[in-house]
Design an enzyme around this catalytic site. Structure first.
Site, PDB file in Angstrom:
ATOM      1  N   GLY A   1      16.213  32.078 -13.261  1.00  0.00           N
ATOM      2  CA  GLY A   1      16.784  33.559 -12.563  1.00  0.00           C
ATOM      3  C   GLY A   1      16.991  33.179 -10.943  1.00  0.00           C
ATOM      4  O   GLY A   1      17.915  33.849 -10.587  1.00  0.00           O
TER       5      GLY A   1
ATOM      6  N   HIS B   1      12.794  30.945 -19.331  1.00  0.00           N
ATOM      7  CA  HIS B   1      11.243  30.973 -19.579  1.00  0.00           C
ATOM      8  C   HIS B   1      10.561  32.258 -19.840  1.00  0.00           C
ATOM      9  O   HIS B   1       9.362  32.564 -20.131  1.00  0.00           O
ATOM     10  CB  HIS B   1      10.330  30.243 -18.537  1.00  0.00           C
TER      11      HIS B   1
ATOM     12  N   SER C   1      17.091  33.959 -17.356  1.00  0.00           N
ATOM     13  CA  SER C   1      16.366  33.020 -17.307  1.00  0.00           C
ATOM     14  C   SER C   1      15.503  32.588 -18.615  1.00  0.00           C
ATOM     15  O   SER C   1      14.987  33.405 -19.484  1.00  0.00           O
ATOM     16  CB  SER C   1      15.190  33.342 -16.090  1.00  0.00           C
TER      17      SER C   1
ATOM     18  N   ASN D   1      10.487  44.003 -13.223  1.00  0.00           N
ATOM     19  CA  ASN D   1       9.620  43.109 -13.629  1.00  0.00           C
ATOM     20  C   ASN D   1       7.801  43.534 -13.563  1.00  0.00           C
ATOM     21  O   ASN D   1       7.261  43.117 -14.386  1.00  0.00           O
ATOM     22  CB  ASN D   1       9.679  41.797 -13.081  1.00  0.00           C
TER      23      ASN D   1
ATOM     24  N   CYS E   1       0.407  37.499  -3.198  1.00  0.00           N
ATOM     25  CA  CYS E   1      -0.893  36.820  -2.352  1.00  0.00           C
ATOM     26  C   CYS E   1      -0.123  35.828  -1.382  1.00  0.00           C
ATOM     27  O   CYS E   1       0.075  34.803  -1.443  1.00  0.00           O
ATOM     28  CB  CYS E   1      -1.700  36.299  -3.408  1.00  0.00           C
TER      29      CYS E   1
ATOM     30  N   THR F   1      23.859  17.174 -12.672  1.00  0.00           N
ATOM     31  CA  THR F   1      23.953  16.819 -14.345  1.00  0.00           C
ATOM     32  C   THR F   1      23.255  17.757 -15.027  1.00  0.00           C
ATOM     33  O   THR F   1      21.935  18.065 -14.641  1.00  0.00           O
ATOM     34  CB  THR F   1      23.245  15.373 -14.506  1.00  0.00           C
TER      35      THR F   1
END
Ligand SMILES: Cc1ncc(COP(=O)(O)O)c(C=O)c1O
Length: 387
Positions: free
Chosen positions: A73, A203, A201, A153, A327, A239
């Protein structure tokens, strides 16, 4: 608590699903050829690459030639923004985005600002929805690009992207949406949305990390941001990670096939969690629109405690959640998204994101509801804040 981990952080990362792991393993073993090589091993990899492109395209209503595979992403967002800015620099220097974007967009915008582009960050209302009137007021003849995420998100709040798409199209402005959180959770169709560029994305949809894609509508002015070989029609050299891409395509196909069923189930679980929290715990606040939202994200502020402490205490009990705060060098900043919604910094600091996934069950939600009031009470007593 049992030893089982109750994982409620699917907006950060999802586990690889079994079928996807199988695809990945098989492709790793058998499709080791370079998809640019003309021998048989290369052509086998090439075929898988193109089949995967077709599947990814089909899941968002695109043409396969409009899909460029990337490393995720973040890269897709950077290619969309920097690539368009580079291509349209002579036409204009003004870009519009929202104040609640992911840092993959926000920090890319900051870097463009440092190179002389002018940015407008559109505010959101208290429920976290972008204010379209403010966006209209920011439009200028030099506006070349609008980038607004499809679903936030941290809160799950859905943004009026199709409305903005129409505004952009009428004025010949390129429009990008970061759909990383939305894809696989709600129906996403590039033509219904009217967008030129859309980031995905793997994942976040039970695929592997380090793989993603950018949808680029045919004819969109965009230049590459990386330089090398002629892979991905010259738009993204390097690649191709064929096994990762094959696994991404498989994950997305499964997510699309099961979308309605998963959406319903997650919505019920999410509502069960919120109802339970609001019935059992005082001084809580649900952040984000309860109607215009993804089915799987619930963001809650618990007055008088820091989200970080709650996260760590829940972790000790085997429950994984997240805070929106970044953080940085030991200090926790309240989430930029919650602050943009006008939530006071102290309340924003108590924000926790529960993001549900396909393996979560009612009994897991009930276990969370069993322990959460006790943990919140204890932390409130320790903090000594008068509520
Ligand atoms: C809305 C949004 N955009 C972009 C990203 C970045 O995606 P990736 O981790 O694949 O680089 C994320 C990841 O959390 C996200 O939630």
């Amino acid at each position: 608590m049992t030893d089982e981990i109750i994982y409620l952080d699917h907006a950060a990362a999802t586990p690889l699903r079994r079928e996807v792991l199988e695809t990945l393993r098989e492709a790793q073993e058998t499709l080791f050829g370079n998809a640019s090589s003309i021998h048989t091993a290369g052509q086998q990899a090439k075929r898988m690459l193109e089949d995967s492109r077709e599947q990814v395209a089909a899941s968002i209503g695109a043409d396969p030639v409009e899909i460029v595979f990337t490393s995720g992403g973040t890269e897709s967002d950077n290619l969309a923004l920097r690539g368009t800015a580079r291509a349209l620099r002579r036409k204009g220097d003004h870009i519009i985005t929202s104040s609640i974007e992911h840092h993959a967009v926000l920090n890319c915008c900051k870097s463009l600002e440092s190179e002389g582009f002018r940015l407008s960050y559109i505010p959101v209302d208290p429920s976290g929805v972008l204010n379209v009137q403010s966006l209209l007021r920011e439009l200028r003849p030099e506006t070349i690009l609008i980038s607004v995420m499809l679903a936030n998100n941290e809160t799950g709040t859905l943004q009026p992207v199709s409305e903005i798409g129409k505004i952009a199209r009428e004025r010949g402005i390129v429009i990008h949406t970061d759909a990383v959180q939305a894809v696989g959770k709600i129906p996403v169709d590039v033509n219904d949305l009217g967008v030129d560029l859309l980031s995905l994305s793997a994942h976040k949809v039970y695929g592997p990390k380090g793989v993603g894609a950018l949808y680029i509508r045919k004819g969109t002015p965009i230049e590459p941001i990386l330089f090398g070989g002629h892979h991905e029609r010259g738009m993204r050299p390097g690649t191709e990670n064929v096994p990762g891409i094959a696994a991404f395509a498989a994950a997305l196909r499964l997510a699309t096939e099961e979308l309605e069923e998963t959406r319903c189930r997650l919505r019920k679980l999410r509502d069960r969690l919120w109802t339970g929290i609001s019935e059992r715990i005082d001084l809580v606040r649900r952040n984000g629109s309860p109607e215009r939202t993804l089915p799987n994200i619930l963001n809650v502020s618990f007055d008088g405690i820091e989200g970080e402490s709650l996260l760590l205490n829940l972790d000790l009990l085997g429950i994984a959640v997240s805070t929106g705060s970044a953080c940085t060098s030991g200090s926790t900043e309240p989430s930029h998204v919650l602050l943009a919604m006008g939530i006071p910094p102290r309340t924003a600091e108590g924000g926790i994101r529960f993001s549900l996934g396909r393996d979560n069950t009612e009994s897991q939600i009930d276990k969370v509801l069993e322990v959460l009031p006790e943990v919140v009470n204890r932390l409130r007593q320790v903090s000594g804040v008068k509520l």
